[in-house]
Scaffold this active site. Structure first.
Site, PDB file in Angstrom:
ATOM      1  N   ASP A  19       0.928  -1.146   0.029  1.00 51.27           N
ATOM      2  CA  ASP A  19      -0.003  -0.003  -0.027  1.00 51.27           C
ATOM      3  C   ASP A  19       0.951   1.268  -0.069  1.00 51.27           C
ATOM      4  O   ASP A  19       1.771   1.541   0.909  1.00 51.27           O
ATOM      5  CB  ASP A  19      -0.888  -0.051   1.364  1.00 51.27           C
ATOM      6  CG  ASP A  19      -1.979   1.041   1.022  1.00 51.27           C
ATOM      7  OD1 ASP A  19      -2.278   1.456  -0.281  1.00 51.27           O
ATOM      8  OD2 ASP A  19      -2.569   1.410   1.960  1.00 51.27           O
ATOM      9  N   HIS A  40      -4.212  13.631   1.060  1.00 50.49           N
ATOM     10  CA  HIS A  40      -4.447  12.879   2.251  1.00 50.49           C
ATOM     11  C   HIS A  40      -3.302  12.874   3.191  1.00 50.49           C
ATOM     12  O   HIS A  40      -3.383  12.888   4.514  1.00 50.49           O
ATOM     13  CB  HIS A  40      -4.601  11.630   1.901  1.00 50.49           C
ATOM     14  CG  HIS A  40      -4.701  10.184   2.832  1.00 50.49           C
ATOM     15  ND1 HIS A  40      -5.707  10.290   3.824  1.00 50.49           N
ATOM     16  CD2 HIS A  40      -3.667   9.547   3.312  1.00 50.49           C
ATOM     17  CE1 HIS A  40      -5.418   9.062   4.563  1.00 50.49           C
ATOM     18  NE2 HIS A  40      -4.263   8.796   4.221  1.00 50.49           N
ATOM     19  N   ARG A  69       0.433  15.524  13.657  1.00 50.98           N
ATOM     20  CA  ARG A  69       1.585  16.152  13.859  1.00 50.98           C
ATOM     21  C   ARG A  69       1.554  17.745  13.770  1.00 50.98           C
ATOM     22  O   ARG A  69       2.205  18.313  12.904  1.00 50.98           O
ATOM     23  CB  ARG A  69       2.823  15.888  13.109  1.00 50.98           C
ATOM     24  CG  ARG A  69       3.106  14.236  13.357  1.00 50.98           C
ATOM     25  CD  ARG A  69       4.543  13.683  12.352  1.00 50.98           C
ATOM     26  NE  ARG A  69       4.249  14.398  11.125  1.00 50.98           N
ATOM     27  CZ  ARG A  69       3.794  13.690  10.138  1.00 50.98           C
ATOM     28  NH1 ARG A  69       3.261  12.448  10.310  1.00 50.98           N
ATOM     29  NH2 ARG A  69       3.551  14.035   8.919  1.00 50.98           N
ATOM     30  N   GLU A 122     -10.656   3.791   3.326  1.00 47.04           N
ATOM     31  CA  GLU A 122      -9.714   4.557   2.509  1.00 47.04           C
ATOM     32  C   GLU A 122      -9.963   4.134   1.107  1.00 47.04           C
ATOM     33  O   GLU A 122      -9.890   3.057   0.671  1.00 47.04           O
ATOM     34  CB  GLU A 122      -8.141   4.115   2.843  1.00 47.04           C
ATOM     35  CG  GLU A 122      -7.707   4.482   4.215  1.00 47.04           C
ATOM     36  CD  GLU A 122      -6.223   4.455   4.476  1.00 47.04           C
ATOM     37  OE1 GLU A 122      -5.448   3.837   3.727  1.00 47.04           O
ATOM     38  OE2 GLU A 122      -5.702   5.340   5.261  1.00 47.04           O
ATOM     39  N   GLU A 165      -9.143   4.157  -2.589  1.00 40.08           N
ATOM     40  CA  GLU A 165      -7.511   4.086  -3.247  1.00 40.08           C
ATOM     41  C   GLU A 165      -8.015   3.163  -4.659  1.00 40.08           C
ATOM     42  O   GLU A 165      -9.125   2.569  -5.027  1.00 40.08           O
ATOM     43  CB  GLU A 165      -6.809   3.201  -2.670  1.00 40.08           C
ATOM     44  CG  GLU A 165      -6.505   3.640  -0.896  1.00 40.08           C
ATOM     45  CD  GLU A 165      -5.256   3.072  -0.163  1.00 40.08           C
ATOM     46  OE1 GLU A 165      -4.429   2.562  -1.086  1.00 40.08           O
ATOM     47  OE2 GLU A 165      -5.157   3.172   0.868  1.00 40.08           O
ATOM     48  N   ASP A 168      -9.054   0.305   1.574  1.00 38.72           N
ATOM     49  CA  ASP A 168      -8.195  -0.154   2.561  1.00 38.72           C
ATOM     50  C   ASP A 168      -8.713   0.191   3.864  1.00 38.72           C
ATOM     51  O   ASP A 168      -8.352   1.052   4.556  1.00 38.72           O
ATOM     52  CB  ASP A 168      -6.595   0.761   2.428  1.00 38.72           C
ATOM     53  CG  ASP A 168      -5.800   0.218   3.481  1.00 38.72           C
ATOM     54  OD1 ASP A 168      -5.772  -0.845   4.041  1.00 38.72           O
ATOM     55  OD2 ASP A 168      -4.995   1.330   3.536  1.00 38.72           O
ATOM     56  N   ARG A 196      -8.556   3.189  12.944  1.00 42.21           N
ATOM     57  CA  ARG A 196      -7.415   4.321  13.251  1.00 42.21           C
ATOM     58  C   ARG A 196      -7.218   4.306  14.831  1.00 42.21           C
ATOM     59  O   ARG A 196      -6.003   4.909  15.107  1.00 42.21           O
ATOM     60  CB  ARG A 196      -8.284   5.743  13.139  1.00 42.21           C
ATOM     61  CG  ARG A 196      -8.912   5.962  11.713  1.00 42.21           C
ATOM     62  CD  ARG A 196      -7.833   5.962  10.663  1.00 42.21           C
ATOM     63  NE  ARG A 196      -8.338   6.305   9.413  1.00 42.21           N
ATOM     64  CZ  ARG A 196      -7.407   6.192   8.064  1.00 42.21           C
ATOM     65  NH1 ARG A 196      -6.188   5.740   8.509  1.00 42.21           N
ATOM     66  NH2 ARG A 196      -8.003   6.089   7.033  1.00 42.21           N
ATOM     67  N   GLN A 229      -4.314   1.881  14.852  1.00 36.94           N
ATOM     68  CA  GLN A 229      -3.360   2.712  14.144  1.00 36.94           C
ATOM     69  C   GLN A 229      -2.454   3.590  14.984  1.00 36.94           C
ATOM     70  O   GLN A 229      -1.157   3.469  14.948  1.00 36.94           O
ATOM     71  CB  GLN A 229      -3.632   3.299  12.951  1.00 36.94           C
ATOM     72  CG  GLN A 229      -2.889   3.654  11.752  1.00 36.94           C
ATOM     73  CD  GLN A 229      -3.583   4.340  10.565  1.00 36.94           C
ATOM     74  OE1 GLN A 229      -4.743   4.346  10.453  1.00 36.94           O
ATOM     75  NE2 GLN A 229      -2.586   5.001   9.878  1.00 36.94           N
ATOM     76  N   TYR A 250       1.248   2.458  15.370  1.00 39.60           N
ATOM     77  CA  TYR A 250       2.180   2.862  13.970  1.00 39.60           C
ATOM     78  C   TYR A 250       3.705   3.384  14.069  1.00 39.60           C
ATOM     79  O   TYR A 250       4.308   3.277  13.142  1.00 39.60           O
ATOM     80  CB  TYR A 250       1.302   3.651  13.114  1.00 39.60           C
ATOM     81  CG  TYR A 250       1.445   4.996  13.353  1.00 39.60           C
ATOM     82  CD1 TYR A 250       1.130   6.034  14.516  1.00 39.60           C
ATOM     83  CD2 TYR A 250       2.334   5.857  12.276  1.00 39.60           C
ATOM     84  CE1 TYR A 250       1.346   7.079  14.684  1.00 39.60           C
ATOM     85  CE2 TYR A 250       2.449   7.173  12.517  1.00 39.60           C
ATOM     86  CZ  TYR A 250       2.103   7.830  13.750  1.00 39.60           C
ATOM     87  OH  TYR A 250       2.153   9.272  13.871  1.00 39.60           O
ATOM     88  N   LYS A 267      -4.321  -2.200   9.613  1.00 38.84           N
ATOM     89  CA  LYS A 267      -4.676  -2.413   8.096  1.00 38.84           C
ATOM     90  C   LYS A 267      -4.978  -3.721   7.605  1.00 38.84           C
ATOM     91  O   LYS A 267      -5.632  -3.969   6.402  1.00 38.84           O
ATOM     92  CB  LYS A 267      -3.805  -1.860   7.347  1.00 38.84           C
ATOM     93  CG  LYS A 267      -3.356  -0.334   7.749  1.00 38.84           C
ATOM     94  CD  LYS A 267      -4.214   0.656   6.977  1.00 38.84           C
ATOM     95  CE  LYS A 267      -3.733   2.072   7.238  1.00 38.84           C
ATOM     96  NZ  LYS A 267      -4.518   2.884   6.216  1.00 38.84           N
ATOM     97  N   THR A 306      -9.181  -5.981   3.040  1.00 38.24           N
ATOM     98  CA  THR A 306      -8.902  -5.046   2.154  1.00 38.24           C
ATOM     99  C   THR A 306     -10.011  -5.498   0.939  1.00 38.24           C
ATOM    100  O   THR A 306      -9.783  -6.615   0.442  1.00 38.24           O
ATOM    101  CB  THR A 306      -7.537  -5.220   1.501  1.00 38.24           C
ATOM    102  OG1 THR A 306      -6.618  -4.619   2.879  1.00 38.24           O
ATOM    103  CG2 THR A 306      -7.251  -3.987   0.307  1.00 38.24           C
ATOM    104  N   THR A 359      -4.541   6.558  -0.083  1.00 38.20           N
ATOM    105  CA  THR A 359      -5.931   7.201  -0.222  1.00 38.20           C
ATOM    106  C   THR A 359      -5.923   8.528  -0.856  1.00 38.20           C
ATOM    107  O   THR A 359      -4.938   9.155  -0.966  1.00 38.20           O
ATOM    108  CB  THR A 359      -6.077   7.467   1.421  1.00 38.20           C
ATOM    109  OG1 THR A 359      -6.015   6.569   2.075  1.00 38.20           O
ATOM    110  CG2 THR A 359      -7.507   8.334   1.402  1.00 38.20           C
ATOM    111  N   GLU A 418     -10.528  12.193   7.607  1.00 38.53           N
ATOM    112  CA  GLU A 418     -10.541  13.644   6.917  1.00 38.53           C
ATOM    113  C   GLU A 418     -11.934  14.288   6.968  1.00 38.53           C
ATOM    114  O   GLU A 418     -11.985  15.364   7.133  1.00 38.53           O
ATOM    115  CB  GLU A 418      -9.854  13.413   5.574  1.00 38.53           C
ATOM    116  CG  GLU A 418      -8.372  12.807   5.597  1.00 38.53           C
ATOM    117  CD  GLU A 418      -7.973  12.432   4.405  1.00 38.53           C
ATOM    118  OE1 GLU A 418      -8.140  11.410   3.842  1.00 38.53           O
ATOM    119  OE2 GLU A 418      -7.330  13.476   3.511  1.00 38.53           O
TER     120      GLU A 418
END
Ligand code: MN
Length: 417
Positions: A126, A133, A142, A199, A201, A233, A237, A240, A244, A253, A257, A350, A364
């Site tokens: 992926d 995104h 962040r 997601e 994609e 996908d 969250r 994750q 992550y 993830k 899928t 994404t 988002e």
């Protein structure tokens, strides 16, 4: 390349707005009740069984020896198959058109096709090439640093996923369980995901690649592409966020899928090529491409709750919002000498546009849960997915009266087990 002329027509009816005119001819794997599993080609609202055509001598057995699992079909033989199928379906060609008995055996409604994962992938990668995104996620997770990390504009970022949880459109998706940790607690808890997301994609199926230790350049990368599909996908969250760092997504993830059933070839998408966005800084030489490496493919996400009678379209965007092209992704993926295997699948990352309403994930669209999304008709809203929700993604290219579509990529969330 084999591009079906724009004015070509088929004796099989293709209603207005249909995804599968004779200019498309995508491939799928059908497992219809009472018939053998078969590689099929979509035409109008029908599936054409290639195995029946081989049996009848209309396709060569030597050229297409094992049609029921795509084995032996590299990009060139797939192109040859598509060219010959085009001939058989053309309005002027009587071979199948005027043979009622054969026609009856070879064609059946897509609605009865029980379409499967078109090729069970041996590996799944992926990417993260949707720049809007990646920027949005950076802003959310962040907030005190630049939204994109320094490597983003130098290479198509990706992770290796798990191929054995790729499922066909229409499959139920069991809400995963996992470790989650709230910011104000010391220890994580294990339980059902509470921030389940999708997601949006596109996926790319590839054919045989180079020998181990060699590389595929961006300029020749598309010679290895069997075609594109839609990919959802599914993402947990809360899981994750806790898992992550430092090595990227893992269990958040790898539970499911979903892929759409039809592999749409790059030849069919040739009329919809676009240059895409400007890349600054200029990529390193092995990642440079000429011409129009991107595709103008419209993308939509529809969400329907268990209570709702109709779905709500919650997002619209376009595949041209990718920063890195498919060719550049392949060149990067193989740049260390790793070979491609027939049927390897990778997804683009994404795809979000730059405006609200064009984002490719609920993370988002609801801006991390702070802006609930209203659903039509029921008074409900969504921040993340609830049990019973059905997510349906659509993709189609449309220009000057020609429409080349992908059908749907759909899945319904069911409770944790
Ligand atoms: Mn993804």
């Amino acid at each position: 390349m084999f591009v079906v002329p724009k004015d070509a027509t088929s004796w099989v009816e293709c209603p207005a707005g249909c995804d599968f005119p004779i200019q498309n001819l995508p491939f799928g794997l059908a497992a219809p009740k009472g018939r053998p599993e078969a590689v099929v080609v979509a035409i109008g609202e029908m599936a054409l069984d290639t195995g029946v055509l081989v049996e009848a001598g209309l396709l060569s057995e030597e050229e297409f020896p094992i049609l029921d699992c795509f084995i032996e079909l590299d990009v060139e033989s797939l192109r040859s198959l598509r060219r010959q199928v085009f001939g058989l379906l053309s309005t002027e060609d009587p071979r199948l058109r005027d043979n009622a008995a054969l026609r009856k055996r070879a064609l059946f409604p897509i609605a009865d096709a029980n379409l499967q994962v078109p090729i069970a992938p041996g590996s799944f990668v992926d990417f993260y090439s949707g720049i809007h995104h990646a920027s949005n996620v950076g802003r959310m997770f962040r907030p005190d640093s630049p939204p994109l990390l320094p490597n983003y504009r130098w290479m198509p970022i990706a992770y290796n996923g798990r191929a054995n949880t790729v499922v066909e459109s229409g499959s139920e998706v069991v809400r995963p369980k996992g470790q989650k940790k709230a910011p104000d607690t010391e220890a994580p808890v294990f339980g059902p995901c509470e921030e389940l997301d999708f997601e949006l994609e596109m996926g790319v199926y590839v054919s045989h690649g180079q020998d181990p230790g060699k590389r595929i350049t961006a300029a020749s990368a598309e010679d290895h592409v069997l075609g594109l599909v839609i990919v959802n996908d599914w993402s947990a969250r809360d899981v994750q966020r806790w898992e992550y760092q430092p090595l990227g997504p893992f269990l958040a993830k790898s539970f499911a899928t979903t892929v759409s059933p039809w592999i749409v070839t790059l030849d069919a998408l040739a009329p919809f090529r676009v240059e895409g966005m400007n890349q600054d800084p200029a990529p390193l030489p092995h990642l440079r491409v000429q011409g129009a490496p991107h595709f103008d493919i419209q993308l939509e996400v529809w969400l329907q709750s268990a209570k709702a009678k109709v779905p709500t379209r919650i997002s619209r965007t376009n595949m041209d919002q990718l920063y890195w092209s498919v060719a550049q992704q392949i060149a990067h993926m193989t740049s260390n000498g790793t070979p491609l295997e027939f049927g390897d699948l990778f997804a683009t990352g994404t795809i979000s546009g730059s405006e609200p309403g064009t984002f490719g994930s609920l993370l988002e669209l609801s801006w991390r849960g702070s802006r609930p999304i209203p659903l039509n008709g029921t008074g409900e809203t969504r921040t993340f997915l609830e049990d019973g929700d059905t997510v349906t993604m659509k993709a189609f290219a449309e220009r000057d009266g020609l429409r080349v579509g992908f059908g749907e990529c759909s899945g319904r969330v069911v409770p944790s087990r």
